[in-house]
Structures are given as structure tokens and as C-alpha cells.
Design an enzyme around this catalytic site. Structure first.
Site, short mmCIF file in Angstrom:
data_model
loop_
_atom_site.label_atom_id
_atom_site.label_comp_id
_atom_site.label_asym_id
_atom_site.label_seq_id
_atom_site.Cartn_x
_atom_site.Cartn_y
_atom_site.Cartn_z
N CYS A 123 45.07 51.86 34.42
CA CYS A 123 44.50 50.38 33.89
C CYS A 123 43.45 49.97 34.75
O CYS A 123 42.85 48.87 34.36
CB CYS A 123 45.67 49.50 33.58
SG CYS A 123 46.66 50.31 32.37
N HIS A 162 43.43 46.00 25.37
CA HIS A 162 43.24 46.46 26.70
C HIS A 162 42.85 47.78 26.44
O HIS A 162 43.47 48.86 26.39
CB HIS A 162 44.70 46.25 27.29
CG HIS A 162 44.86 47.11 28.23
ND1 HIS A 162 44.06 47.35 29.35
CD2 HIS A 162 45.92 47.45 29.02
CE1 HIS A 162 44.39 47.64 30.38
NE2 HIS A 162 45.55 48.07 30.19
N CYS A 213 48.00 45.25 36.51
CA CYS A 213 48.98 46.12 36.95
C CYS A 213 48.52 47.67 36.70
O CYS A 213 47.51 47.78 35.84
CB CYS A 213 50.45 45.94 36.35
SG CYS A 213 50.20 45.82 34.78
#
Length: 418
Positions: A115, A372, A402
Site C-alpha cells: 500500500c 484505496h 500501513c
């Protein structure tokens, strides 16, 4: 050379400046951002990019980079794509960049740290510029979650699985969210209230047009699922915000991961999304010589590792680690914070542990409301954060997220468009 040496000597003789004054100083060798743009974020599987391949999304955005910046493509020496799910991404970025108008002398590569891949791509290009390897490059983060491909197809080798934390790397993200909720007593109510605020902020920002200077329109085609007929459309805004979302409406949603817990839901977790963001970076001296507008300065980024089973708490370690390197205080020195909302569980935890002033946090909403797209988020946050800094006439931007398998990353930027 003589002038630089004299400046260096004087700096050692004069009293040390405040940490803020140090990072806001302007030097010819600074790594600066001259353009930060992104596509609209579209709902995976049913949104505007559901029938659009990742190479076309990247190609379209790179064409917009050339169009908006008016830069000579030959000046761009390297392009780094942050992407998580596409195993052919290295082919994709090279082909898309050539098709978009960059010459074969412009190199291309891929970065993947889950991510944080978009921020990792920015860091890669910035480090090359800082080291003198190149003078100008583009970092792009992009993901088609509709296409998928990020899941493990089979378990690790038995000897690898003998290590508990290695085995924990296989836990689904939803399970790690429930672990955070259980381990740190982050209640369902706290998570839903955080999510409601994210939706309400995104709604307010979208209605006010705050996203307009960071989003570029992308024209593509969409297929009718019943007839297969293609229709050309132009995407101009994010599809994620759900107007009228409240704590009460979110509290009615069933848990998304009942095998692991009862706190994380489709309403308080990040949306599955397609999209991309691009950051044009170069030396300050290069930007001035090329008459490019300087939006901001890249100061640095860092990573930190955490236990894989609670990967969501990564920013709570990465942020202090980064700020310590610059001798900055989160409460007094940072103006705007973009914290990726992978799950409300981790966002609430990080907000509490770091004592973040929520008026500075995700002012336009976050991944719960906006979406996302895994590889894009790290670059998308920079687009949104710098835009918000311009709107508020604020200087210091911090981004963080994260990372699956137990990591966190954070980046520091200075807005120069006051």
C-alpha cells in the site's frame, strides 16, 4: 563551488536554526515537485474504470502529465510505477510511457511495497535526483483492483511457515484489522464514528470543488454488462463518496469478516478502487531553468516494521521515526496529515497513540470515503495533501500508510504555493 564551501563554513559557525527553518530553506539541489495530478478514483468492478486496463489508465495519466506540465518529454530521465497487483507492471509502464510520448531514452521501472508503493515510487525518483543519478523523473502510482492479482495463490514453503510471523504474513487484511480492534480495544462504535466523519468530509470537499485542482479528466469506455455495448465516458470526479452517510447508517452494516471478528465492515473499511496519481519531480535548479512551477519540496520518507498480524499500526512507528530524523514535533510543526484509512481500526489506533489533532487529519476524507487503489494511494495522498495545503495556505505536509505483512511508511513535504 567556492560559494557553496563558504556557505557550508558559515552554517557551522552560526547558531543552529529551528528544525522548521531548516526544511523550509530553498537550495538549488532540493528535490521539488512541479506537478501532482491524479485520475478520478472509480469503484472497482462496477465503476468508470471497470472495463479499462491498467496500461490505458497509466498511459492516459502520463499524457496528462505532458499536457499539464508542458515539459519536453526528453527531459524526463526515469519513470517509476508503484503497483501492487499486476505481475506484468514492468512491461506495462515501459510501453505506456512510450505510447504517451516519452522517448526510448526515458527509462522505466516498478516499485512494490504494497500500500505504500506510490510513495515508494516517489522516494525512488527523489533519491535518484538527490544522488545526482538523474535530474528529472516521474513517480506514478496506479492500480486496477478490478483486475486484482495481489492475493497469494498458494502457501509458503513449509520451512518458511514454521516461523509464526512468516505464517502471519498470509493473514487476510480484514483479519489483521480485526486483530487491531481486539488487541487494542478499538470498538465498533469508534470505528463507525471515524468512518462517518471521513464520508462527511469527503462529501463536503467534493461539493465545494476542493478536489478540482488535483483531478484530471480521463476519457475511457465502459461496457454494458448485459449487451456488451461500449459507451465512451469521461470521468471527472471520485465515485467513492456516499452523500448523507451517518454514524447511524454505518452502524447497521454487518461485519465484513465474521470469521475473525465483528468490528470491521464494508462501511468502515477502505473501498476497493481503480485509479492512478502522478508526481513530477526534479532538482530545484532544473525547475527554475525550465520555468516549471514549484508546488513543493520532498524532504524525505522512511519505513518501519511491525508484527504482520497487526500491520495496521505501522504508521504509529513510521511517523515518529520520520519526524525524529528531522527533529520535528507532530503537534506543533505539522500542518496537514494524510493518513491512509485502510481500516477504521488502524486509523483510530494511530490517531489515539500519536495524539493526532483530527482537524489536521484527512481534511477531505480518506480511503474509507474516497477509495484505496493499492499502488496509487501513496502518490494520491501527495496530490490531495499539497492541494489542501494550498487551500489553507499551510506549509508542512505529512503522509503515511500501513503496509501489508507488517510495515508502515511516512513521507514529509513542504508546500511552496502559499
Amino acid at each position: 563551488m567556492a560559494t557553496e564551501r563558504l556557505t557550508s563554513i558559515l552554517n557551522h559557525l552560526t547558531p543552529s536554526k529551528s528544525a522548521l527553518s531548516v526544511i523550509t530553506q530553498k537550495h538549488p539541489d532540493d528535490v521539488v515537485i512541479t506537478l501532482a495530478i491524479r485520475t478520478p478514483l472509480a469503484k472497482a468492478f462496477k465503476g468508470g474504470f471497470k472495463d479499462t486496463s491498467l496500461d490505458y489508465i497509466v498511459y492516459s495519466l502520463l499524457k496528462k502529465v505532458i499536457e499539464r506540465s508542458q515539459i519536453d518529454p526528453q527531459m524526463v530521465e526515469d519513470i517509476c510505477l508503484g503497483n501492487v497487483s499486476d505481475s506484468k507492471a514492468a512491461y506495462l509502464i515501459r510501453a505506456a510511457s512510450l505510447a504517451a510520448g516519452f522517448p526510448n531514452t526515458t527509462a522505466a521501472s516498478v516499485a512494490n511495497r504494497f500500500c505504500s508503493s506510490g510513495l515508494k515510487a516517489v522516494q525512488d525518483i527523489a533519491n535518484q535526483i538527490s544522488m545526482g543519478s538523474i535530474e528529472c523523473g516521474i513517480a506514478i502510482g496506479a492500480e486496477s483492483m478490478t483486475a486484482g492479482g495481489d492475493r497469494l495463490s498458494k502457501p509458503f514453503h513449509d520451512e518458511v511457515l514454521a516461523n509464526q510471523e512468516a505464517r502471519d504474513c498470509m493473514q487476510p487484511m480484514g483479519q489483521t484489522s480485526e486483530n487491531v480492534g481486539k488487541d487494542f480495544n478499538i470498538s465498533r462504535e469508534l470505528q463507525d464514528r471515524f468512518a462517518a466523519e471521513s464520508y462527511q468530509r469527503a462529501e463536503r470537499a467534493q461539493k465545494a470543488g476542493w478536489f478540482d485542482d488535483e483531478i484530471v479528466p480521463i476519457t475511457t469506455a465502459i461496457k454494458d454488462p448485459k449487451t456488451g455495448e461500449e459507451t465512451q465516458i469521461t470521468l471527472i470526479k471520485d465515485e467513492g463518496p456516499r452523500y448523507g452517510t451517518t454514524f447511524e447508517s454505518l452502524s447497521k452494516i454487518r461485519p465484513a469478516f465474521p470469521d475473525f471478528g465483528d468490528k470491521s465492515t464494508g462501511g468502515n473499511s477502505s473501498q476497493v478502487t481503480d485509479g492512478a496519481a502522478a508526481i513530477l519531480l526534479m532538482k530545484r535548479s532544473k525547475a527554475i531553468a525550465m520555468n516549471q512551477p514549484i508546488l513543493g519540496k520532498f524532504c524525505g520518507a522512511t519505513v518501519a516494521g511491525v508484527a504482520p498480524r497487526i500491520m495496521g499500526i505501522g504508521p504509529s512507528l513510521a511517523i515518529p521515526k520520520l519526524l525524529t530524523k528531522f527533529n520535528l514535533n507532530l503537534a506543533t510543526d505539522i500542518d496537514i496529515i494524510e493518513l491512509n484509512e485502510a481500516f477504521a481500526s488502524m486509523a483510530v489506533y494511530c490517531t489515539q497513540v500519536l495524539n493526532i489533532d483530527t482537524s489536521k487529519l484527512n481534511v477531505r476524507g480518506g480511503a474509507i470515503a474516497l477509495g484505496h487503489p493499492l499502488g496509487a494511494t501513496g502518490a494520491r495522498q501527495i496530490c490531495t495533501g499539497l492541494s489542501e495545503c494550498r487551500r489553507q495556505k499551510k506549509k508542512i505536509l505529512l503522509t503515511s500508510m500501513c503496509i501489508g505483512t507488517g510495515q508502515g511508511m511516512a513521507g514529509l513535504f513542504v508546500n511552496e504555493q502559499l
